[in-house]
Design an enzyme around this catalytic site. Structure first.
Site, short mmCIF file in Angstrom:
data_model
loop_
_atom_site.label_atom_id
_atom_site.label_comp_id
_atom_site.label_asym_id
_atom_site.label_seq_id
_atom_site.Cartn_x
_atom_site.Cartn_y
_atom_site.Cartn_z
CB SER A 125 -8.10 3.42 2.86
OG SER A 125 -7.39 3.37 3.93
CE LYS A 156 -3.90 2.22 2.48
NZ LYS A 156 -4.71 1.74 3.75
CB SER A 190 -8.14 0.31 5.80
OG SER A 190 -8.76 1.77 5.36
N1 GLN Z 1 -13.15 3.84 6.57
C1 GLN Z 1 -12.18 4.31 7.15
C2 GLN Z 1 -11.95 5.98 6.97
O1 GLN Z 1 -12.39 6.29 6.33
C3 GLN Z 1 -11.44 3.39 7.98
C4 GLN Z 1 -10.36 4.47 7.06
C5 GLN Z 1 -8.77 3.38 7.92
O2 GLN Z 1 -9.06 1.55 7.65
N2 GLN Z 1 -7.96 2.96 7.04
O3 GLN Z 1 -11.84 6.45 7.88
#
Ligand code: GLN
Length: 482
Positions: A152, A77, A176
């Protein structure tokens, strides 16, 4: 040879048996990326030095010094720092940022002889649940290119699902790793807070962030997890842990699985509910004991998560001022104006929204009303888990309330997208480990994910449970549309 369908163990056999070289495997993936990534758009950067790494790995193999991941082709990532290789966090702010150091996880994988084929797309600064906020454009779901891959870590999950790397690393602050794994029909694990060093992970919310693997199976995840785990003097929150691979294959009989009633109520898509409930029955058939449990505070997890994570983000992202590194605006007559212009031009809308929310929640007059309350909720949620784990070994929940949705479907109200974290955010709040694996498909052939949540540092147990399910019901990736 359909190399992209092979497990790490199978590839290990081919590499060690001299039926395949690390260079051939790398070339295979480079060719697939060239052919398929214009459709999927999982990669932000393809690593030009991948072949050099392959040569070094091949030497290790020939010298008989190969470990489980030597010569295995991985994607990372793009919020994991890689020395000499651009790390953008999918933001204009870091569009040209080339780190001078490796994240601890990257260093460990490199030492293990893994090959980094490239850096994977994500929501900007890991804020999002659809990969639509990437400055470089969205990633598409390999099951249906008109749908999002989740987020994400959408690039990581899509790349694994489409066979554009053997396995990948993602990061998980509120879901994410697990939610994109569920949307793309692959397996992903968010480790216990502290199991994996965060050194070199671009910080979003430091008390919640963890790096973890996304792969085709629980077993493949286990190989990666063992390679990246461990106490690190560069991250004071990291802890030592036991290897998980040796725990796979153990009987799951007698395992007590808690099923929280609140995770099967309002907001859950009926097809997802049916698939997860069916999976729970399968565990019963395998000899597990199912118990209904209660998490009355689950409904507060999303608001508490967004307050805590945005508060931490507002502080973590203060470093992007255009002075030290990253994007710098040409506007502004003095220092202050230039910082304002830099941040205004360099950050996307979602990132700005979180910074504003977080700064507000931390400001003098609001601190007690928002941040303090969120912190109290955090303690309450933790306590509820502790009580459940007194009578259960683990818990099963849906990973996300629904399967992958279409692009633009949730464009209006941002909080609609925040609900994607309904079942995942509480796990980060409590610092627990959770693995998501595929437990079925919708009528439209979209994958459905379930999550197994474990006690602190019980990654071996939950991966073993996921592995037992995958082996028996064989929901492992088929060569679908691609
Ligand atoms: N969807 C969550 C957010 O927007 C989780 C993001 C994450 O785990 N990095 O913050």
């Amino acid at each position: 040879m359909n190399l992209h369908l092979k497990s790490i163990k199978e590839l290990r056999g081919l590499l060690d048996g001299a039926d395949l070289t690390a260079q051939e495997l790398t070339q295979y993936y480079l060719d697939r990326i060239q052919k398929l990534d214009p459709i999927i758009h999982a990669y932000i950067t393809v690593n030009e030095k991948a072949m050099e790494q392959a040569e070094a790995a091949q030497k290790m193999i020939e010298a008989g010094a190969a470990g489980p991941l030597t010569g295995i082709v991985l994607g990372l990532k793009d919020n994991i720092c890689t020395k000499g290789l651009r790390t953008t966090c999918a933001s204009k702010m870091l569009e040209d940022f080339i780190p001078a150091y490796d994240a601890t996880v990257a260093e460990k994988l490199e030492e293990a002889g893994a090959i980094f084929i490239g850096k994977l797309n994500m929501d900007e600064f890991a804020m999002g649940a659809s990969t639509e906020t990437s400055f470089f454009g969205a990633t598409r779901n390999p099951y249906d290119p008109e749908r999002v891959p989740g987020g994400s870590s959408g690039g990581s999950a899509a790349a694994v699902a489409a066979g554009l790397c053997v396995a990948a690393l993602g990061s998980d602050t509120g879901g994410s790793i697990r939610q994109p794994a569920a949307f793309c029909g692959v397996t992903g694990i968010k480790p216990t807070y502290g199991r994996v060093s965060r050194y070199g992970l671009v910080a979003f919310a430091s008390s919640l962030d963890q790096i973890g693997p996304i792969a085709k199976s629980a077993r493949d995840c286990a190989y990666l997890l063992d390679a990246i785990s461990g106490q690190d003097p560069k991250d004071m929150t990291s802890r030592p842990s036991e290897a998980v691979v040796p725990m796979l294959g153990e009987s799951v009989e007698g395992t007590v699985i808690g099923v929280p009633k609140e995770c099967f109520g309002e907001g859950l898509d009926p097809e997802v509910r049916a698939a997860v409930e069916k999976a729970i029955e399968k565990y019963e058939e395998m000899g597990c004991v199912i118990r209904e449990v209660f998490m009355p505070s689950l409904k507060y997890a999303v608001p508490a998560y967004y307050l805590i994570s945005s508060a931490e983000a507002s502080s973590n992202l203060a470093r992007y001022d255009g002075v030290r590194y990253g994007y710098r605006s040409k506007e502004g007559k003095n220092f202050e104006e230039q910082v304002i212009a830099t941040r205004n031009e360099g950050f996307g809308n979602e990132v700005k929204r979180r910074i504003l929310l977080g700064t507000y929640a931390l400001s003098g007059a609001q601190f007690d009303a928002y941040y303090k309350k969120a912190d109290l909720l955090r303690r309450r949620i933790k306590k509820e888990y502790e009580e459940i784990f007194r009578i259960c070994d683990c818990m099963i929940t849906p990973t996300a309330p629904e399967a992958a949705f279409k692009f633009g479907e949730k464009g209006g109200d941002p909080t609609e997208l925040y609900l994607a974290d309904l079942y995942t955010a509480a796990v980060n709040i409590a610092g627990l480990p959770a693995v998501s694996t595929t437990c079925g498909y919708t009528k439209e052939w979209l994958p459905i994910g379930m999550s197994i949540v474990g006690k602190p540092f019980a990654e071996g147990e939950i991966l073993n449970l996921a592995d037992a399910f995958e082996k028996k019901f064989n929901y492992i990736l088929n060569d679908f549309c691609l």
